[in-house]
Motif scaffolding. Sequence first.
Motif, short mmCIF file in Angstrom:
data_model
loop_
_atom_site.label_atom_id
_atom_site.label_comp_id
_atom_site.label_asym_id
_atom_site.label_seq_id
_atom_site.Cartn_x
_atom_site.Cartn_y
_atom_site.Cartn_z
N ILE A 10 10.21 15.72 5.83
CA ILE A 10 10.64 14.34 5.68
C ILE A 10 9.80 13.73 4.58
O ILE A 10 8.57 13.69 4.68
CB ILE A 10 10.45 13.55 6.99
N THR A 11 10.46 13.26 3.50
CA THR A 11 9.73 12.70 2.37
C THR A 11 10.35 11.36 1.98
O THR A 11 11.55 11.27 1.75
CB THR A 11 9.79 13.65 1.16
N LEU A 12 9.51 10.34 1.90
CA LEU A 12 9.93 9.03 1.39
C LEU A 12 9.64 9.00 -0.10
O LEU A 12 8.50 9.21 -0.51
CB LEU A 12 9.14 7.90 2.05
N HIS A 13 10.67 8.77 -0.89
CA HIS A 13 10.51 8.63 -2.35
C HIS A 13 10.64 7.14 -2.67
O HIS A 13 11.75 6.62 -2.79
CB HIS A 13 11.58 9.44 -3.08
N GLY A 14 9.50 6.46 -2.77
CA GLY A 14 9.51 5.03 -2.99
C GLY A 14 10.14 4.59 -4.30
O GLY A 14 10.92 3.64 -4.33
N SER A 16 12.40 6.06 -6.24
CA SER A 16 13.86 6.24 -6.29
C SER A 16 14.56 5.69 -5.04
O SER A 16 15.78 5.74 -4.94
CB SER A 16 14.20 7.73 -6.47
N ARG A 17 13.77 5.17 -4.09
CA ARG A 17 14.29 4.58 -2.85
C ARG A 17 15.22 5.56 -2.12
O ARG A 17 16.36 5.25 -1.81
CB ARG A 17 14.97 3.24 -3.12
N VAL A 18 14.67 6.74 -1.80
CA VAL A 18 15.42 7.79 -1.13
C VAL A 18 14.56 8.40 -0.01
O VAL A 18 13.38 8.65 -0.20
CB VAL A 18 15.83 8.90 -2.13
N LEU A 19 15.20 8.63 1.14
CA LEU A 19 14.59 9.40 2.22
C LEU A 19 15.15 10.81 2.12
O LEU A 19 16.37 10.99 2.19
CB LEU A 19 14.92 8.78 3.58
N GLU A 20 14.29 11.77 1.93
CA GLU A 20 14.72 13.17 1.78
C GLU A 20 14.38 13.94 3.04
O GLU A 20 13.24 13.92 3.51
CB GLU A 20 14.03 13.80 0.58
N LEU A 21 15.40 14.61 3.59
CA LEU A 21 15.23 15.43 4.78
C LEU A 21 15.60 16.87 4.44
O LEU A 21 16.70 17.13 3.94
CB LEU A 21 16.14 14.92 5.91
N GLY A 22 14.68 17.79 4.69
CA GLY A 22 14.94 19.19 4.44
C GLY A 22 15.10 19.94 5.75
O GLY A 22 14.36 19.69 6.71
N TYR A 23 16.07 20.84 5.80
CA TYR A 23 16.39 21.56 7.03
C TYR A 23 16.15 23.05 6.88
O TYR A 23 16.17 23.59 5.77
CB TYR A 23 17.84 21.28 7.43
N ASP A 25 18.02 25.52 7.44
CA ASP A 25 19.14 26.27 6.84
C ASP A 25 19.23 26.08 5.33
O ASP A 25 20.15 26.58 4.69
CB ASP A 25 20.46 25.89 7.50
N GLY A 26 18.26 25.35 4.76
CA GLY A 26 18.25 25.12 3.31
C GLY A 26 18.90 23.82 2.88
O GLY A 26 18.79 23.42 1.73
N ALA A 27 19.60 23.16 3.79
CA ALA A 27 20.23 21.88 3.46
C ALA A 27 19.16 20.83 3.17
O ALA A 27 18.11 20.79 3.82
CB ALA A 27 21.12 21.40 4.60
N VAL A 28 19.42 20.02 2.16
CA VAL A 28 18.55 18.90 1.83
C VAL A 28 19.44 17.66 1.71
O VAL A 28 20.41 17.66 0.95
CB VAL A 28 17.79 19.13 0.49
N HIS A 29 19.14 16.65 2.50
CA HIS A 29 19.89 15.40 2.44
C HIS A 29 18.99 14.34 1.83
O HIS A 29 17.87 14.11 2.31
CB HIS A 29 20.35 14.97 3.82
N ARG A 30 19.49 13.69 0.77
CA ARG A 30 18.77 12.61 0.11
C ARG A 30 19.53 11.32 0.39
O ARG A 30 20.57 11.07 -0.21
CB ARG A 30 18.66 12.89 -1.38
N LEU A 31 19.01 10.53 1.32
CA LEU A 31 19.67 9.31 1.78
C LEU A 31 19.05 8.09 1.12
O LEU A 31 17.88 7.77 1.36
CB LEU A 31 19.57 9.20 3.30
N MET A 96 24.77 11.38 8.62
CA MET A 96 24.79 10.51 7.43
C MET A 96 24.68 11.33 6.15
O MET A 96 25.40 11.09 5.19
CB MET A 96 23.64 9.49 7.48
N GLY A 97 23.78 12.30 6.17
CA GLY A 97 23.62 13.15 4.99
C GLY A 97 24.85 13.98 4.70
O GLY A 97 25.25 14.15 3.55
N SER A 98 25.48 14.48 5.74
CA SER A 98 26.68 15.31 5.59
C SER A 98 27.90 14.52 5.15
O SER A 98 28.79 15.06 4.50
CB SER A 98 26.99 16.02 6.91
N LYS A 99 27.94 13.24 5.51
CA LYS A 99 29.11 12.39 5.23
C LYS A 99 28.80 11.30 4.21
O LYS A 99 29.51 10.31 4.13
CB LYS A 99 29.59 11.74 6.53
N GLN A 100 27.75 11.49 3.42
CA GLN A 100 27.28 10.44 2.53
C GLN A 100 28.35 9.90 1.58
O GLN A 100 28.50 8.68 1.43
CB GLN A 100 26.08 10.95 1.73
#
Length: 161
Positions: A10-14, A16-23, A25-31, A96-100
């Motif tokens: 879980i990474t907060l990118h201040g 770029s205002r994005v919350l990044e979640l890595g899974y 299975d290799g999926a990465v969601h940038r919300l 949310m990441g899957s349906k962004q």
Amino acid sequence: MADMPLPQSITLHGASRVLELGYADGAVHRLPFELLRVYSPSAEVQGHGPGQEVLQTGKRDVTIVNLEPVGNYALKPFFSDGHESGLYTWTYLYEMGSKQEALWADYLARLAAAGVDRDTPMPGKASGGSCGTGGGCGSSSAEAPAASGGGCGSGSCGCGA
């Protein structure tokens, strides 16, 4: 829940205002923070029942000023606009990441239908008063989409009751 998608990072990118979640299975969601804020699972945003959703506007530049884990099942972000009542479960964040793309399209369509844009300030926010934190209940019912006629602004809030 054995199927619950748990983030491995879980990474907060201040900047770029994005919350990044890595899974695993290799999926990465940038919300984007704005997407998280306008789709907050809180009663202030979702209402207390179907048709009571409150369209969020003026959230393009919102930031997350703090992020806390909630047990082993969720995150609680504290947004720069004072909103802090949403608990984002691992499942909700993964969805949310899957349906962004679809969520963004739906949000933009709801803004257009209401005749506002992403930067239009939320009405009635100067007076405060929210579901538990200071932002929505007791505010003008003009916050709610025209179709709902309800939500926290209608006097039906009962937050914490």
